[in-house]
Write an enzyme that holds these catalytic residues in place. Structure first.
Site, PDB file in Angstrom:
ATOM      1  N   HIS A 146       0.835  -1.194   0.000  1.00  0.00           N
ATOM      2  CA  HIS A 146       0.000   0.000   0.000  1.00  0.00           C
ATOM      3  C   HIS A 146       0.874   1.250   0.000  1.00  0.00           C
ATOM      4  CE1 HIS A 146      -3.088   2.887   1.446  1.00  0.00           C
ATOM      5  NE2 HIS A 146      -3.924   2.061   0.848  1.00  0.00           N
ATOM      6  N   SER A 353      -8.539 -15.310  -2.129  1.00  0.00           N
ATOM      7  CA  SER A 353      -8.675 -13.861  -2.124  1.00  0.00           C
ATOM      8  C   SER A 353     -10.118 -13.480  -2.454  1.00  0.00           C
ATOM      9  CB  SER A 353      -7.729 -13.242  -3.154  1.00  0.00           C
ATOM     10  OG  SER A 353      -7.971 -11.847  -3.274  1.00  0.00           O
TER      11      SER A 353
END
Length: 401
Positions: A146, A353
């Site tokens: 991130h 996921s």
């Protein structure tokens, strides 16, 4: 479908300020403002089912907590510390921290934690703790980490080394081994090496991939001492209950972990929890006579309302309910892969996921369904408010000539 060029989204749209929102010299009409805010809430609720590309779970209703909006709830300093104001929800906050510590594979008594403003604050505290123990270490993170990792490293004066990722979106462990060994050679520290601060991403932004904390800890050993922060903002609760059992938690070698509350769990305000091994945290001291509270938190005043939201959400679930919720979201992700394949969108999904990547569709579809895009790829994330009906409707649009 025709993929859009990389330059398409180079400049974000400006957010206009309508004249009716200006704050003037005198008071506005409260009834008119209330009506306008109700219209805004209704519009956001109507739009919520089509918000597919971002990890916030919009399937919640905290209207029963409305009485809490008429009081100030300020959790000053540490969750376990009394404070002079005594207008807090710290007992509720402690319950949230204990629950998520258990979710993250730790004995709650061995972990320090608190409710944060979100994942960025959790990363900042994790790296600050790491710097205190390894002041000469570099920070290693993948190119899929991130963007707040780079921001935190810059604020803390730490050198960030960005490493390549594998095809599945995970950090390439061989590159970590080479980089940490090189750093030890060029910058030895007391014969022990300068150490390595590793950020493992548990649920990468575009692919939702889980870095292997155990593996990364092993390969960073060439640098000397090791500190691993697991950025589990999006993927922590998923990894805790995923059938493939990703190695992401304290049980797998993490030293600190940050988890978002408004993503998989769901909350009406951005929030999260940061957890750190207690032996790595400074001893509590009274921050000031004015507050009369110990404070190892980054902020002094903290939202007691956010703690209340998280407590309410987790009380409704418990560990069993959270697991059921995660497995249902994973089933929806697989359903999305199956239906998007039939729609010709060429979906891909990393093991366990909630993120499903597709070829970037026409711009009207991106906007209608709030898809997140990077270059020629778009993705959707099957958090709680995303249903099979929603997936079917998206697929119908993708089939539209």
């Amino acid at each position: 479908m025709t993929a859009l060029p990389l330059t398409h989204a180079s400049v974000p749209d400006a957010v206009p300020l309508p004249p009716e929102l200006h704050i003037g010299d005198g008071p506005a009409d409260p009834a008119a403002d209330t009506a306008q805010l109700r219209d805004l809430a209704a519009a956001l609720r109507r739009e919520a089912p089509r918000v597919l590309g971002f990890p916030g779970n919009l399937d919640f209703d905290f209207s029963d907590l409305a009485p809490a909006l008429s009081v100030l709830i300020n959790n000053v300093g540490d969750p376990a510390s009394a404070d002079a104001s005594d207008v807090h929800t710290k007992a509720y906050e402690q319950a949230v921290v204990r629950f998520l510590a258990q979710t993250a594979g730790a004995d709650p008594d061995d972990v320090y934690g608190y409710v944060t403003t979100g994942g960025t604050e959790g990363i900042l505290l994790g790296l600050a703790t790491a710097r205190r123990h390894l002041p000469h270490a570099h920070v290693y993170a993948s190119d899929q980490a991130h963007y707040s990792v780079a921001k935190a490293a810059d604020l803390l004066g730490l050198t960030l080394v960005t490493l390549p990722s594998n095809d599945d979106g995970t950090l390439n462990s061989e590159s970590l081994k080479v980089a940490s060994f090189f750093h030890r050679r060029v910058r030895p520290h007391g014969g022990r090496g300068p150490g390595a601060i590793v950020v493992a991403t548990i649920g990468t932004t575009m692919r939702g991939a889980y870095d292997d904390v155990t593996e990364l800890r092993k390969w960073a050993g060439a640098a000397g001492g090791i500190y691993v922060h697991a950025d589990a903002a999006s993927g922590g609760p998923i990894a805790a209950h995923a059938p493939s059992a990703p190695r992401w938690s304290f049980a797998h070698g993490a030293d600190s972990i940050s988890i978002s509350g408004h993503k998989v769990i769901g909350a009406p305000v951005p929030c999260g929890v940061v957890l750190v091994r207690k032996n790595l945290v400074e001893e509590p001291t009274i921050a000031s006579e004015y507050t009369n509270a110990s404070a190892r938190t980054l902020g002094c005043s903290r939202s007691g309302l956010a703690a209340l939201f998280l407590w309410s959400a987790l009380r409704r679930l418990g560990h069993t309910g959270l697991r059921t919720h995660i497995l249902r979201c994973l089933e929806t992700a697989q359903y999305a892969v199956d239906q998007l394949t039939r729609a010709g969108a060429r979906p891909t999904r990393t093991t366990d996921s909630l993120t499903v990547c597709i070829d970037r569709p026409a711009e009207w579809i991106v906007r209608k369904w709030h898809l997140a895009c990077e270059g020629n790829t778009a993705h959707l994330i099957t958090v709680g408010h995303v249903t099979r009906t929603t997936i079917d409707e998206l697929c119908r649009d993708l089939r539209t000539p």
